[in-house]
Design a protein around this motif. Sequence first.
Motif, mmCIF file in Angstrom:
data_model
loop_
_atom_site.group_PDB
_atom_site.id
_atom_site.type_symbol
_atom_site.label_atom_id
_atom_site.label_comp_id
_atom_site.label_asym_id
_atom_site.label_seq_id
_atom_site.Cartn_x
_atom_site.Cartn_y
_atom_site.Cartn_z
ATOM 1 N N UNK A 158 0.839 3.371 8.919
ATOM 2 C CA UNK A 158 1.715 4.077 8.276
ATOM 3 C C UNK A 158 1.252 5.474 7.963
ATOM 4 N N UNK A 159 2.195 6.570 8.123
ATOM 5 C CA UNK A 159 1.762 7.856 7.894
ATOM 6 C C UNK A 159 1.284 8.108 6.351
ATOM 7 N N UNK A 160 1.938 7.523 5.520
ATOM 8 C CA UNK A 160 2.001 7.560 4.037
ATOM 9 C C UNK A 160 1.122 6.474 3.438
ATOM 10 N N UNK A 161 -0.092 6.335 3.813
ATOM 11 C CA UNK A 161 -0.939 4.951 3.208
ATOM 12 C C UNK A 161 -0.898 5.135 1.849
ATOM 13 N N UNK A 162 -0.887 6.214 1.194
ATOM 14 C CA UNK A 162 -1.026 6.503 -0.339
ATOM 15 C C UNK A 162 0.209 5.828 -0.807
ATOM 16 N N UNK A 163 1.210 5.702 -0.102
ATOM 17 C CA UNK A 163 2.592 4.950 -0.573
ATOM 18 C C UNK A 163 2.225 3.498 -0.595
ATOM 19 N N UNK A 164 1.566 3.052 0.348
ATOM 20 C CA UNK A 164 1.153 1.696 0.504
ATOM 21 C C UNK A 164 0.560 1.128 -0.631
ATOM 22 N N UNK A 165 -0.751 2.139 -1.002
ATOM 23 C CA UNK A 165 -1.494 1.747 -2.183
ATOM 24 C C UNK A 165 -0.617 1.480 -3.403
ATOM 25 N N UNK A 166 0.428 2.608 -3.635
ATOM 26 C CA UNK A 166 1.030 2.498 -4.822
ATOM 27 C C UNK A 166 2.015 1.220 -4.851
ATOM 28 N N UNK A 167 2.661 1.092 -3.821
ATOM 29 C CA UNK A 167 3.353 -0.337 -3.677
ATOM 30 C C UNK A 167 2.419 -1.448 -4.029
ATOM 31 N N UNK B 117 -9.376 8.524 -2.836
ATOM 32 C CA UNK B 117 -8.392 9.235 -3.681
ATOM 33 C C UNK B 117 -7.087 8.555 -3.540
ATOM 34 N N UNK B 118 -6.381 7.614 -2.629
ATOM 35 C CA UNK B 118 -5.377 7.073 -2.289
ATOM 36 C C UNK B 118 -5.480 5.809 -3.458
ATOM 37 N N UNK B 119 -6.418 5.361 -3.555
ATOM 38 C CA UNK B 119 -6.818 4.004 -4.334
ATOM 39 C C UNK B 119 -6.604 4.617 -5.629
ATOM 40 N N UNK B 120 -7.358 5.468 -6.056
ATOM 41 C CA UNK B 120 -7.283 5.853 -7.634
ATOM 42 C C UNK B 120 -6.090 6.553 -8.120
ATOM 43 N N UNK B 121 -5.270 7.304 -7.051
ATOM 44 C CA UNK B 121 -3.908 7.986 -7.517
ATOM 45 C C UNK B 121 -2.907 6.806 -7.646
ATOM 46 N N UNK C 16 -18.288 -1.235 12.240
ATOM 47 C CA UNK C 16 -16.896 -1.071 12.662
ATOM 48 C C UNK C 16 -15.998 -1.127 11.812
ATOM 49 N N UNK C 17 -16.276 -1.781 10.751
ATOM 50 C CA UNK C 17 -15.185 -2.215 9.584
ATOM 51 C C UNK C 17 -15.622 -1.621 8.333
ATOM 52 N N UNK C 18 -14.463 -1.327 7.483
ATOM 53 C CA UNK C 18 -14.814 -0.949 6.062
ATOM 54 C C UNK C 18 -13.721 -1.921 5.507
ATOM 55 N N UNK C 19 -14.373 -2.548 4.419
ATOM 56 C CA UNK C 19 -13.373 -3.603 3.419
ATOM 57 C C UNK C 19 -13.388 -2.778 2.077
ATOM 58 N N UNK C 20 -12.097 -2.536 1.737
ATOM 59 C CA UNK C 20 -11.919 -1.960 0.405
ATOM 60 C C UNK C 20 -11.604 -3.101 -0.672
ATOM 61 N N UNK C 21 -12.489 -3.295 -1.776
ATOM 62 C CA UNK C 21 -12.096 -4.085 -2.718
ATOM 63 C C UNK C 21 -11.693 -3.459 -4.048
ATOM 64 N N UNK C 22 -10.317 -3.461 -4.299
ATOM 65 C CA UNK C 22 -9.753 -3.185 -5.410
ATOM 66 C C UNK C 22 -9.232 -4.050 -6.467
ATOM 67 N N UNK C 23 -9.012 -3.254 -7.826
ATOM 68 C CA UNK C 23 -8.490 -4.383 -9.114
ATOM 69 C C UNK C 23 -7.382 -2.927 -9.645
ATOM 70 N N UNK C 24 -6.431 -4.170 -10.234
ATOM 71 C CA UNK C 24 -5.544 -3.373 -10.802
ATOM 72 C C UNK C 24 -6.096 -3.677 -12.500
ATOM 73 N N UNK C 25 -6.266 -2.376 -13.149
ATOM 74 C CA UNK C 25 -6.680 -2.673 -14.540
ATOM 75 C C UNK C 25 -5.698 -3.396 -15.324
#
Length: 175
Positions: free
Chosen positions: A52-61, A128-132, A166-175
């Motif tokens: 998707x062009x707006x992957x920051x929107x995916x993070x927000x969703x 930055x997308x994750x933090x935003x 070849x891969x990056x795995x991002x592990x995130x948490x919602x506070x």
Amino acid sequence: MDLSRRMLGIGLAAMSADTHRVPLVQATAEALPFANGSFDVACSSFGAVPFVADSARVMAEVARILRPGGRWVFAVNHPMRWMFLDDPGPDGLIVQIPYFDRTPYTEVDDAGAITYVEHHRTVGDRVREIRAAGLVLEDIIEPEWPDGFDQVWGQWSPFRGQYFPGTAIFCCRKP
């Protein structure tokens, strides 16, 4: 969840012999059809994020649909992989494209219609997308090529895998 009805059909077919069926939903990752705080976990393995062009929107969703303490884990092609051609041999180790070139990669059919689009983001872009989105980045896993795995897999090989992930795995948490 998938945007493609065809892929959902493949998922249904794969579950046909299983007694445990998983509900499948056709939707876009930029507008998830779920209520706020609906899930404890969200995962995407080479799914929507780079397509998707707006992957920051995916993070927000994803942040919107997670409950507090919820986890978001997604895997993408490692951002540095974009600098190299899809070649498992020595030519696949020669930098061809600037890391900071965010021009989407596209493929077209014989008529010139775009059939595939993938969007490059740097590691910093992803952070930055994750933090935003209000998420906390807990880890970035960069798997090493497995010992003893000597087969070529797509554009990857033991030769190429010894130099970069070849891969990056991002592990995130919602506070």
